[in-house]
Design an enzyme around this catalytic site. Structure first.
Site, PDB file in Angstrom:
ATOM      1  NE  ARG A 164       4.135  12.606  -6.646  1.00 38.98           N
ATOM      2  CZ  ARG A 164       3.337  12.490  -5.475  1.00 38.98           C
ATOM      3  NH1 ARG A 164       2.433  13.433  -5.309  1.00 38.98           N
ATOM      4  NH2 ARG A 164       3.363  11.701  -4.556  1.00 38.98           N
ATOM      5  CB  SER A 246       6.967   7.242  -6.572  1.00 38.51           C
ATOM      6  OG  SER A 246       6.306   7.172  -5.169  1.00 38.51           O
ATOM      7  CD  GLU A 346       6.686  10.953  -8.836  1.00 36.26           C
ATOM      8  OE1 GLU A 346       7.173  12.107  -8.366  1.00 36.26           O
ATOM      9  OE2 GLU A 346       6.033  10.319  -8.232  1.00 36.26           O
TER      10      GLU A 346
HETATM   11  N1  EPU Z   1       2.083  -1.641  -2.176  1.00 34.74           N
HETATM   12  C1  EPU Z   1       2.131  -2.750  -2.320  1.00 34.74           C
HETATM   13  N2  EPU Z   1       3.427  -3.159  -2.733  1.00 34.74           N
HETATM   14  C2  EPU Z   1       4.350  -2.290  -2.899  1.00 34.74           C
HETATM   15  C3  EPU Z   1       4.247  -0.979  -2.722  1.00 34.74           C
HETATM   16  C4  EPU Z   1       3.018  -0.707  -2.347  1.00 34.74           C
HETATM   17  O1  EPU Z   1       1.298  -3.709  -2.134  1.00 34.74           O
HETATM   18  O2  EPU Z   1       5.458  -2.766  -3.227  1.00 34.74           O
HETATM   19  C5  EPU Z   1       0.596  -1.225  -1.570  1.00 34.74           C
HETATM   20  C6  EPU Z   1       0.796  -0.747  -0.235  1.00 34.74           C
HETATM   21  O3  EPU Z   1       0.342  -2.025   0.714  1.00 34.74           O
HETATM   22  C7  EPU Z   1      -0.640   0.372  -0.305  1.00 34.74           C
HETATM   23  C8  EPU Z   1      -0.324   0.759  -1.510  1.00 34.74           C
HETATM   24  O4  EPU Z   1       0.151   0.219  -2.354  1.00 34.74           O
HETATM   25  O5  EPU Z   1      -1.544  -0.222   0.103  1.00 34.74           O
HETATM   26  C9  EPU Z   1       0.094   2.291  -1.663  1.00 34.74           C
HETATM   27  O6  EPU Z   1       1.270   2.297  -1.230  1.00 34.74           O
HETATM   28  P1  EPU Z   1       1.750   3.548  -0.215  1.00 34.74           P
HETATM   29  O7  EPU Z   1       0.857   3.912   0.763  1.00 34.74           O
HETATM   30  O8  EPU Z   1       3.117   3.504   0.145  1.00 34.74           O
HETATM   31  O9  EPU Z   1       1.920   4.947  -1.156  1.00 34.74           O
HETATM   32  P2  EPU Z   1       2.245   4.908  -2.804  1.00 34.74           P
HETATM   33  O10 EPU Z   1       0.953   4.746  -3.612  1.00 34.74           O
HETATM   34  O11 EPU Z   1       3.044   3.723  -3.386  1.00 34.74           O
HETATM   35  C10 EPU Z   1       2.185   7.464  -2.808  1.00 34.74           C
HETATM   36  C11 EPU Z   1       3.111   8.353  -3.444  1.00 34.74           C
HETATM   37  C12 EPU Z   1       4.302   8.776  -2.427  1.00 34.74           C
HETATM   38  C13 EPU Z   1       3.885   9.050  -1.133  1.00 34.74           C
HETATM   39  C14 EPU Z   1       2.803   8.093  -0.599  1.00 34.74           C
HETATM   40  C15 EPU Z   1       2.317   8.518   0.544  1.00 34.74           C
HETATM   41  C16 EPU Z   1       2.853   8.352  -5.909  1.00 34.74           C
HETATM   42  C17 EPU Z   1       3.449   8.023  -7.041  1.00 34.74           C
HETATM   43  N3  EPU Z   1       3.687   7.913  -5.032  1.00 34.74           N
HETATM   44  O12 EPU Z   1       2.946   6.190  -3.042  1.00 34.74           O
HETATM   45  O13 EPU Z   1       5.182   9.788  -3.097  1.00 34.74           O
HETATM   46  O14 EPU Z   1       4.979   9.333  -0.254  1.00 34.74           O
HETATM   47  O15 EPU Z   1       2.001   7.810  -1.550  1.00 34.74           O
HETATM   48  O16 EPU Z   1       1.239   9.831   0.354  1.00 34.74           O
HETATM   49  O17 EPU Z   1       1.757   8.939  -5.923  1.00 34.74           O
HETATM   50  C18 EPU Z   1       6.992  10.124  -4.684  1.00 34.74           C
HETATM   51  O18 EPU Z   1       6.159  10.654  -5.203  1.00 34.74           O
HETATM   52  O19 EPU Z   1       8.177  10.099  -4.617  1.00 34.74           O
HETATM   53  C19 EPU Z   1       6.345   9.616  -3.479  1.00 34.74           C
HETATM   54  C20 EPU Z   1       7.325   8.763  -2.669  1.00 34.74           C
END
Ligand code: EPU
Length: 350
Positions: A164, A246, A346
């Site tokens: 990012r 995010s 971010e």
């Molecule tokens: N989780 C929780 N509680 C929450 C949110 C997430 O426990 O409220 C846990 C989920 O259960 C999961 C883990 O956190 O095990 C990761 O969650 P998720 O797969 O939704 O991915 P993320 O790390 O929250 C990242 C990117 C997203 C991207 C997704 C899929 C970043 C900051 N965000 O989110 O990117 O779509 O992975 O690859 O790296 C963005 O940058 O705007 C964005 C949406």
């Protein structure tokens, strides 16, 4: 070149925050960008390059000259037996580009379906989702140097891509690589879609889809549909609820730090990276601190994904940038107090 004064920006930022640009220039061609760079009436001013406004928080009226990038066009640059190279204008919608390439029979961008924003903004924060980042499909880009109007062509190493992050997010004075924030206006982006196409199904949410459907060799279109469904289920549509995706980056910690946290919170979601460091899910950390569904003023934490901050209202009755940042700081403080980790926002705060 079209110069406008006192332009409302509410519809130009996905948070839907009310703010104005003192002066805004619509950049529809490379010549517009060059003219904005060299115009004596505009020179000497700080500049802010605006794409789709999907990764910014406006904390007041914008005093720097706003350059709103609206350069269009999509084309196949070349096709070899190793790749398709596709070029798009910086003002094109990223998602529409993904959809178009698939419709042409050029797969490779499907994991990054439905990411809001423009093509020009994609390299700025090295967008990524479901196991693929922009840098994995990047060929080169063209930009106008706003200091002298010259055209720059940058390859991946010159863009300094990180998670990012890129040179376009850093000021020249910053220690990291060559800062180009406020200096380079990205006009066109070229992407390399490798042949033969191979599905990228490593991400847990996609593995679940494979299991649910029994489709072990999905097409690129199938993956596109899955990614759209996964995103729609957990991320708010900015057309309905103001947000910037995010709000924090997923932090990286040492194995020792992670072991320490696991000892106290065994449920923490973490991934070991190739270099041995550990990436933690910021959404999980925020969720664990009880922030889901909480709010400060009209800024709230999305109840389906704690990593996303949302605007609980619209227009004048909606959140201000100050409220969003107050909420962000309160979240940072509570995550720091409980886990000793400082979350890094971010979006670009303007
Ligand atoms: N989780 C929780 N509680 C929450 C949110 C997430 O426990 O409220 C846990 C989920 O259960 C999961 C883990 O956190 O095990 C990761 O969650 P998720 O797969 O939704 O991915 P993320 O790390 O929250 C990242 C990117 C997203 C991207 C997704 C899929 C970043 C900051 N965000 O989110 O990117 O779509 O992975 O690859 O790296 C963005 O940058 O705007 C964005 C949406």
């Amino acid at each position: 070149m079209l110069v406008e004064k006192n332009v409302p920006l509410q519809s130009c930022n996905s948070f839907g925050i009310v703010a104005k640009a003192h002066t805004l220039v619509r950049v529809r061609t490379e010549d517009d960008a060059r003219a904005a760079a060299l115009d004596p009436a505009l020179s000497g001013q700080a500049r802010f390059v605006l794409g789709g406004g999907t990764n910014i928080v406006l904390t007041g009226d914008v005093r720097p000259l706003v350059l709103k990038v609206e350069i269009m066009g999509r084309r196949l640059v070349s096709e070899t037996d190793r790749a398709w190279v596709v070029e798009a204008g910086a003002g094109e919608s990223w998602h529409e580009l993904v959809r178009w390439t698939l419709a042409q029979g050029w797969p490779g961008l499907e994991n990054m379906a439905l990411i809001p924003g423009t093509v020009g903004a994609a390299p700025v924060q090295n967008i990524g989702a479901y196991g693929v980042e922009l840098q994995d499909r990047f060929e080169s880009l063209e930009a106008i140097d706003l200091h002298n109007g010259q055209t720059l062509t940058l390859d991946a190493s010159q863009c300094g891509f990180r998670y990012r992050d890129s040179v376009f997010k850093h000021l020249p004075s910053s220690q990291q690589a060559m800062g180009l924030a406020g200096r380079a206006l990205i006009t066109r982006v070229r992407l390399r879609l490798p042949k033969p196409w191979e599905p990228e199904l490593g991400y847990l949410d996609l593995q679940r889809k494979v299991q649910e459907t029994g489709s072990t060799q999905p097409s690129a279109q199938q993956i596109f549909d899955w990614v759209c469904a996964i995103r729609r289920a957990k991320l708010p549509d900015p057309a309905e609820i103001g947000n910037a995706g995010s709000f924090f980056k997923n932090p990286t910690v040492s194995p020792e730090q992670c072991a320490d946290i696991i000892a106290r919170d065994p449920g923490i979601v973490h991934y070991v990276l190739d270099d041995g460091t550990v990436k933690l899910a910021a959404g999980w950390l925020i969720d664990a601190c009880g922030w889901k569904g909480k709010s400060i003023g009209m800024a709230g934490v999305y109840d389906k994904q704690a990593l996303v901050l949302i605007n609980l209202g619209r227009g004048e009755s909606g959140a201000t940038g100050g409220e969003v940042m107050t909420l962000a700081k309160a979240i940072q403080t509570s995550v720091y107090e409980r886990f000793g980790i400082l979350l890094e926002p971010e979006p670009v705060v303007v």
